[in-house]
Design an enzyme around this catalytic site. Structure first.
Site, PDB file in Angstrom:
ATOM      1  N   ARG A 192       0.745  10.375  14.136  1.00  0.00           N
ATOM      2  CA  ARG A 192       1.779   9.860  13.227  1.00  0.00           C
ATOM      3  C   ARG A 192       2.819   9.084  14.014  1.00  0.00           C
ATOM      4  NH1 ARG A 192       4.133  11.399   8.785  1.00  0.00           N
ATOM      5  NH2 ARG A 192       5.001   9.340   9.089  1.00  0.00           N
ATOM      6  N   CYS A 250      -2.392   9.138  -1.213  1.00  0.00           N
ATOM      7  CA  CYS A 250      -2.518   9.398   0.225  1.00  0.00           C
ATOM      8  C   CYS A 250      -3.442  10.570   0.534  1.00  0.00           C
ATOM      9  CB  CYS A 250      -1.154   9.775   0.793  1.00  0.00           C
ATOM     10  SG  CYS A 250      -0.354   8.395   1.550  1.00  0.00           S
ATOM     11  N   ARG A 268       3.185   5.046  17.986  1.00  0.00           N
ATOM     12  CA  ARG A 268       1.741   5.274  18.121  1.00  0.00           C
ATOM     13  C   ARG A 268       1.186   4.557  19.338  1.00  0.00           C
ATOM     14  NH1 ARG A 268      -0.906   5.464  12.076  1.00  0.00           N
ATOM     15  NH2 ARG A 268       1.009   5.995  11.014  1.00  0.00           N
ATOM     16  N   ARG A 318      -8.788   8.100   4.671  1.00  0.00           N
ATOM     17  CA  ARG A 318      -9.741   7.043   4.316  1.00  0.00           C
ATOM     18  C   ARG A 318     -10.455   6.503   5.556  1.00  0.00           C
ATOM     19  NH1 ARG A 318      -9.105   1.885   5.193  1.00  0.00           N
ATOM     20  NH2 ARG A 318      -6.936   2.201   5.749  1.00  0.00           N
ATOM     21  N   ARG A 319      -9.690   6.205   6.602  1.00  0.00           N
ATOM     22  CA  ARG A 319     -10.314   5.678   7.822  1.00  0.00           C
ATOM     23  C   ARG A 319     -11.210   6.727   8.465  1.00  0.00           C
ATOM     24  NH1 ARG A 319      -4.482   3.307   9.556  1.00  0.00           N
ATOM     25  NH2 ARG A 319      -4.624   1.300   8.499  1.00  0.00           N
ATOM     26  N   LYS A 326       0.816  -1.226   0.000  1.00  0.00           N
ATOM     27  CA  LYS A 326       0.000   0.000   0.000  1.00  0.00           C
ATOM     28  C   LYS A 326       0.848   1.274   0.000  1.00  0.00           C
ATOM     29  CE  LYS A 326      -1.285   0.737   4.890  1.00  0.00           C
ATOM     30  NZ  LYS A 326      -2.432   0.922   5.775  1.00  0.00           N
ATOM     31  N   ASP A 327       2.148   1.154   0.265  1.00  0.00           N
ATOM     32  CA  ASP A 327       3.035   2.326   0.183  1.00  0.00           C
ATOM     33  C   ASP A 327       3.552   2.574  -1.233  1.00  0.00           C
ATOM     34  OD1 ASP A 327       2.832   2.729   2.902  1.00  0.00           O
ATOM     35  OD2 ASP A 327       4.660   1.610   3.383  1.00  0.00           O
TER      36      ASP A 327
END
Length: 321
Positions: A127, A221, A133, A109-110, A58-59
């Site tokens: 971040r 992104c 986190r 998105r979330r 996904k990156d």
């Protein structure tokens, strides 16, 4: 995995940091660089300092720089998003959190999806890598919970921290989420052949469809684009959606296609056809084409219904944040 397949070869792991790992005080969607987690690694690949690079799929941008290709997509880990709760909220779910509780996620998105599902909660940027986190969550009182990819927690051995898995009904996941990609030099036949043994055919087809969907939408992104794919009985189902930043405006559709095709031995000029950056010789070419077309068609359907407007407004608002 490679050591098991090729016991006589010697593999040396070179650890590297990337821009995305270093800029920890800014939301990813604000840094505005497409190859945040990949550039440094590709530079090393280009200089022949390394032979293959492992990324979270996904990156990886949907268009790779010339000279590179994704030579393997490994079997996908659970692609869903997970909620990790502050110790004081242990045993709760998002819907049971007190009103105005703060939930950390820097994913547009979330946030877009969860804001409409859980209007009583507040969503704030967080971040840092997983360790940072989790530390911010546990040691401060700023957040009641944070949202992370289940796959990352699982790979780090922190699966026990997952308090709730978000079903696709609650939150569609990111393109390529949960899959590892091995990037190689496109002309390096030897390495390409070696890593192609790592391909998982089902994951390849799902991820080609997802990446083609994203590419056609010109997502990244900085806009909320989400998917859910399923392969069942030779049919590939792709659900794709776009959202406004606050989730109030959205478009979501599902399409399917057959991906049951025989593997043909196609040696010759078409040998290394790439589909959205992926080279997978051991997956039937027609199946890959069908998957790519599915992604493009689903995106075109959403565009015909006004996706472009939703995404450009989201992009402008995000730039202004």
């Amino acid at each position: 995995m490679l050591r098991e397949l090729y016991p006589s070869l010697h593999f040396e792991i070179v650890a590297m940091s990337t821009t995305g790992d270093k800029i920890l005080d800014t939301a990813l969607s604000k840094i505005g660089e497409k190859s945040l987690f990949t550039k440094e690694l590709e530079n090393a690949l280009e200089r022949n300092e390394v032979d293959l690079v492992v990324h979270s799929l996904k990156d990886l941008p949907t268009s790779l720089p010339p000279g590179f290709t994704i030579g393997a997509v490994c079997k996908r880990e659970n692609p869903l998003d997970a909620v990790v709760f502050h110790p004081k909220n242990c045993g709760k779910t998002l819907s049971l959190l007190p009103e105005k509780s703060v939930v950390g996620t820097s994913s547009l998105r979330r946030a877009a999806q969860l804001k409409t599902k859980f209007p009583q909660l507040e969503f704030r940027d967080i971040r840092g890598n997983l360790n940072t986190r989790l530390k911010k969550l546990d040691e401060k009182e700023d957040f009641s919970a944070i949202i992370l990819a289940a796959a990352g927690l699982k790979r780090m051995g922190w699966e026990n921290r997952i308090g709730q898995l978000l079903s696709p009904e609650d939150c569609l996941y990111a393109v390529g989420q949960g899959a590892l990609a091995v990037e190689v030099r496109a002309k390096d036949q030897e390495i390409l052949n070696m890593v192609s043994a790592l391909h998982d055919a089902d994951t390849v087809l799902c991820c080609i469809a997802e990446r083609a969907f994203m590419k056609r939408l010109e997502g990244g992104c900085s806009v909320p684009v989400a998917v859910n794919t399923m392969l069942k009985d030779g049919q590939l189902y792709l659900t794709g959606a776009v959202y406004s930043l606050d989730g109030s405006d959205s478009l979501k559709e599902t399409m399917q296609t057959s991906v049951t095709y025989p593997q043909r031995n196609e040696d010759g000029p078409n040998d290394d056809v790439q589909h959205v950056g992926i080279t997978a010789k051991n997956v039937p070419g027609q199946a890959q084409e069908a998957a790519e077309n599915l992604g493009v068609e689903l995106a075109s359907l959403l565009l015909s219904k006004g996706a472009k407007h939703i995404l450009s407004v989201a992009r402008q608002l995000n730039d202004a944040r």
